[in-house]
Motif scaffolding. Sequence first.
Motif, PDB file in Angstrom:
ATOM      1  N   VAL A  42      47.002  37.480  23.290  1.00  0.00           N
ATOM      2  CA  VAL A  42      46.980  38.436  24.302  1.00  0.00           C
ATOM      3  C   VAL A  42      47.807  37.923  25.415  1.00  0.00           C
ATOM      4  CG1 VAL A  42      45.343  39.192  26.157  1.00  0.00           C
ATOM      5  CG2 VAL A  42      44.485  39.318  23.817  1.00  0.00           C
ATOM      6  N   GLU A  43      47.929  36.798  25.782  1.00  0.00           N
ATOM      7  CA  GLU A  43      48.674  36.146  26.695  1.00  0.00           C
ATOM      8  C   GLU A  43      50.100  36.273  26.674  1.00  0.00           C
ATOM      9  OE1 GLU A  43      47.665  32.013  26.485  1.00  0.00           O
ATOM     10  OE2 GLU A  43      45.785  32.074  27.814  1.00  0.00           O
ATOM     11  N   HIS A  44      50.599  36.399  25.291  1.00  0.00           N
ATOM     12  CA  HIS A  44      52.126  36.702  24.934  1.00  0.00           C
ATOM     13  C   HIS A  44      52.497  37.944  24.906  1.00  0.00           C
ATOM     14  CE1 HIS A  44      52.742  32.108  23.360  1.00  0.00           C
ATOM     15  NE2 HIS A  44      52.242  32.143  24.525  1.00  0.00           N
ATOM     16  N   ASN A  45      51.657  38.948  24.999  1.00  0.00           N
ATOM     17  CA  ASN A  45      51.848  40.422  25.029  1.00  0.00           C
ATOM     18  C   ASN A  45      51.377  41.016  26.052  1.00  0.00           C
ATOM     19  OD1 ASN A  45      53.183  40.923  21.872  1.00  0.00           O
ATOM     20  ND2 ASN A  45      51.353  39.509  21.692  1.00  0.00           N
ATOM     21  N   PRO A  46      52.102  41.319  27.142  1.00  0.00           N
ATOM     22  CA  PRO A  46      51.471  41.751  28.526  1.00  0.00           C
ATOM     23  C   PRO A  46      51.145  43.333  28.160  1.00  0.00           C
ATOM     24  CG  PRO A  46      54.003  41.677  28.344  1.00  0.00           C
ATOM     25  CD  PRO A  46      53.513  41.155  27.164  1.00  0.00           C
ATOM     26  N   GLY A  47      50.317  43.582  29.245  1.00  0.00           N
ATOM     27  CA  GLY A  47      49.602  45.155  29.152  1.00  0.00           C
ATOM     28  C   GLY A  47      48.539  45.344  28.324  1.00  0.00           C
ATOM     29  N   LEU A  48      47.859  44.276  27.864  1.00  0.00           N
ATOM     30  CA  LEU A  48      46.698  44.487  26.996  1.00  0.00           C
ATOM     31  C   LEU A  48      45.486  44.592  27.908  1.00  0.00           C
ATOM     32  CD1 LEU A  48      47.811  42.331  23.811  1.00  0.00           C
ATOM     33  CD2 LEU A  48      48.313  44.810  24.112  1.00  0.00           C
ATOM     34  N   ASN A  49      45.274  45.410  28.583  1.00  0.00           N
ATOM     35  CA  ASN A  49      44.063  45.293  29.678  1.00  0.00           C
ATOM     36  C   ASN A  49      42.908  46.199  29.450  1.00  0.00           C
ATOM     37  OD1 ASN A  49      45.711  43.752  31.285  1.00  0.00           O
ATOM     38  ND2 ASN A  49      46.497  45.348  32.239  1.00  0.00           N
ATOM     39  N   ASN A  50      43.031  46.985  28.362  1.00  0.00           N
ATOM     40  CA  ASN A  50      41.953  47.760  27.780  1.00  0.00           C
ATOM     41  C   ASN A  50      41.464  47.621  26.191  1.00  0.00           C
ATOM     42  OD1 ASN A  50      39.699  49.729  27.976  1.00  0.00           O
ATOM     43  ND2 ASN A  50      40.932  51.424  27.931  1.00  0.00           N
ATOM     44  N   CYS A  51      40.569  46.896  25.874  1.00  0.00           N
ATOM     45  CA  CYS A  51      40.265  46.329  24.435  1.00  0.00           C
ATOM     46  C   CYS A  51      39.034  47.187  24.226  1.00  0.00           C
ATOM     47  CB  CYS A  51      40.133  44.931  24.773  1.00  0.00           C
ATOM     48  SG  CYS A  51      39.569  43.983  23.089  1.00  0.00           S
ATOM     49  N   LEU A  52      39.206  47.203  22.824  1.00  0.00           N
ATOM     50  CA  LEU A  52      38.001  47.665  22.028  1.00  0.00           C
ATOM     51  C   LEU A  52      37.779  46.466  20.979  1.00  0.00           C
ATOM     52  CD1 LEU A  52      35.990  49.749  20.902  1.00  0.00           C
ATOM     53  CD2 LEU A  52      37.587  50.737  19.486  1.00  0.00           C
ATOM     54  N   LEU A  53      36.423  46.039  21.014  1.00  0.00           N
ATOM     55  CA  LEU A  53      36.053  44.898  20.102  1.00  0.00           C
ATOM     56  C   LEU A  53      34.955  45.554  18.893  1.00  0.00           C
ATOM     57  CD1 LEU A  53      36.017  42.070  19.113  1.00  0.00           C
ATOM     58  CD2 LEU A  53      34.286  41.631  20.862  1.00  0.00           C
ATOM     59  N   ILE A  54      35.636  45.496  17.709  1.00  0.00           N
ATOM     60  CA  ILE A  54      34.604  45.870  16.673  1.00  0.00           C
ATOM     61  C   ILE A  54      33.682  44.852  16.052  1.00  0.00           C
ATOM     62  CG2 ILE A  54      34.082  47.095  14.581  1.00  0.00           C
ATOM     63  CD1 ILE A  54      35.144  48.940  16.850  1.00  0.00           C
ATOM     64  N   GLY A  55      32.421  44.573  16.601  1.00  0.00           N
ATOM     65  CA  GLY A  55      31.583  43.331  16.176  1.00  0.00           C
ATOM     66  C   GLY A  55      31.527  42.424  17.234  1.00  0.00           C
ATOM     67  N   GLY A  56      30.373  42.289  17.922  1.00  0.00           N
ATOM     68  CA  GLY A  56      30.062  41.580  18.979  1.00  0.00           C
ATOM     69  C   GLY A  56      29.652  40.249  18.749  1.00  0.00           C
ATOM     70  N   GLY A  57      28.613  39.916  17.910  1.00  0.00           N
ATOM     71  CA  GLY A  57      28.116  38.592  17.336  1.00  0.00           C
ATOM     72  C   GLY A  57      27.473  38.039  18.601  1.00  0.00           C
ATOM     73  N   GLY A  58      27.940  36.836  19.039  1.00  0.00           N
ATOM     74  CA  GLY A  58      27.617  36.333  20.059  1.00  0.00           C
ATOM     75  C   GLY A  58      28.227  36.567  21.451  1.00  0.00           C
ATOM     76  N   PHE A  59      29.232  37.491  21.396  1.00  0.00           N
ATOM     77  CA  PHE A  59      29.986  38.098  22.631  1.00  0.00           C
ATOM     78  C   PHE A  59      30.667  36.990  23.235  1.00  0.00           C
ATOM     79  CE2 PHE A  59      27.146  41.287  21.445  1.00  0.00           C
ATOM     80  CZ  PHE A  59      27.574  42.473  22.046  1.00  0.00           C
ATOM     81  N   VAL A  60      31.444  36.255  22.540  1.00  0.00           N
ATOM     82  CA  VAL A  60      32.223  35.004  23.049  1.00  0.00           C
ATOM     83  C   VAL A  60      33.694  35.600  23.380  1.00  0.00           C
ATOM     84  CG1 VAL A  60      33.446  32.687  22.658  1.00  0.00           C
ATOM     85  CG2 VAL A  60      30.839  33.162  22.093  1.00  0.00           C
ATOM     86  N   ILE A  61      34.112  36.319  22.535  1.00  0.00           N
ATOM     87  CA  ILE A  61      35.484  36.978  22.717  1.00  0.00           C
ATOM     88  C   ILE A  61      35.647  37.714  24.155  1.00  0.00           C
ATOM     89  CG2 ILE A  61      37.185  38.793  21.929  1.00  0.00           C
ATOM     90  CD1 ILE A  61      36.506  37.941  19.225  1.00  0.00           C
ATOM     91  N   PRO A  62      34.793  38.472  24.597  1.00  0.00           N
ATOM     92  CA  PRO A  62      34.585  39.207  25.860  1.00  0.00           C
ATOM     93  C   PRO A  62      34.571  38.269  26.957  1.00  0.00           C
ATOM     94  CG  PRO A  62      33.155  40.506  24.205  1.00  0.00           C
ATOM     95  CD  PRO A  62      33.385  39.166  23.691  1.00  0.00           C
ATOM     96  N   ARG A  63      33.828  37.062  26.838  1.00  0.00           N
ATOM     97  CA  ARG A  63      33.881  36.234  27.901  1.00  0.00           C
ATOM     98  C   ARG A  63      35.496  35.545  28.331  1.00  0.00           C
ATOM     99  NH1 ARG A  63      28.675  32.370  27.721  1.00  0.00           N
ATOM    100  NH2 ARG A  63      29.805  31.691  29.335  1.00  0.00           N
ATOM    101  N   LEU A  64      35.990  35.240  27.250  1.00  0.00           N
ATOM    102  CA  LEU A  64      37.333  34.805  27.124  1.00  0.00           C
ATOM    103  C   LEU A  64      38.206  35.764  27.474  1.00  0.00           C
ATOM    104  CD1 LEU A  64      36.975  32.776  23.555  1.00  0.00           C
ATOM    105  CD2 LEU A  64      37.154  31.803  25.886  1.00  0.00           C
ATOM    106  N   TYR A  65      38.298  36.875  26.954  1.00  0.00           N
ATOM    107  CA  TYR A  65      39.035  38.115  27.239  1.00  0.00           C
ATOM    108  C   TYR A  65      39.065  38.368  28.840  1.00  0.00           C
ATOM    109  CZ  TYR A  65      41.168  42.797  27.315  1.00  0.00           C
ATOM    110  OH  TYR A  65      41.836  44.042  27.730  1.00  0.00           O
ATOM    111  N   LEU A  66      37.830  38.397  29.455  1.00  0.00           N
ATOM    112  CA  LEU A  66      37.716  38.804  30.816  1.00  0.00           C
ATOM    113  C   LEU A  66      37.875  37.820  31.867  1.00  0.00           C
ATOM    114  CD1 LEU A  66      34.609  41.136  30.596  1.00  0.00           C
ATOM    115  CD2 LEU A  66      37.075  41.863  30.576  1.00  0.00           C
TER     116      LEU A  66
END
Length: 255
Positions: A71-95
């Motif tokens: 995500v850091e190396h590819n600009p403009g990825l500002n609206n994300c769809l995540l399939i599979g939440g689990g512990g919802f750690v990815i959203p915290r890192l992404y936001l």
Amino acid sequence: MNILEQLSLYIFPKTRFRSADRHIEIRDTIENHRAVRLLLYDGVRESGMYLDEYGDRDPLFNYMKTLKTMVEHNPGLNNCLLIGGGGFVIPRLYLKWHPERRITVVEVDGGYVELAKRYFGLNLNDKRIKVVVKDGFEFIKEATMHNAGIESNYSHDVRYDRAPSAAKYDLVIFDAYTGSSASKTILSEYALKSVYSLLNPNGIYALNMMNEAQDVISMQTHLTNASLKNIFKYTRIVPCQGGGNCILMASDRKI
């Protein structure tokens, strides 16, 4: 947490939660000399995070580190769809530190949402995150049908064309696992084509894929990659540190 407390947690991990059927466990322990919280399904690590002040910054799992770098190396990825939440750690890192970003998380089990709120700091008051309790394949199928209805006069083959008003996400992440078993329907050719139709031009589809053994790419990954090559201009298999996972990327931008 002092050294004695860390040693105690390392020797005697604390179980914070165990489901009635004993499949799901949330456990605190020590990894990399830091306190961590793990979400396990039948002993398989599904999600995890550091419990110290840098937990929102430092991914615990190697595949999450790879996703963060992508995500850091590819600009403009500002609206994300995540399939599979689990512990919802990815959203915290992404936001974290990115007020311009938005994420929609599709999780089939509402129980995981409640566990994430209680044990992993999921904040549903954050307007940047939307949680949908639904099967990931059904969500993709319904979103695709909705877009097709909007563009009823737009004749296109979803394999190759993308209706302009159907574009919605800059980034779609697949991370839908029960233990070590992936959702097969979301890896079907129909679902892969549908995800393409939900991406903005130059959007990226990133799939967390389990290796058969350390650094051994699975047949499922190779088959999925072959299907993606017929849909996207570019694909790439990115090995993750540790060799247990790889990230399969697909996009019409060069990656």
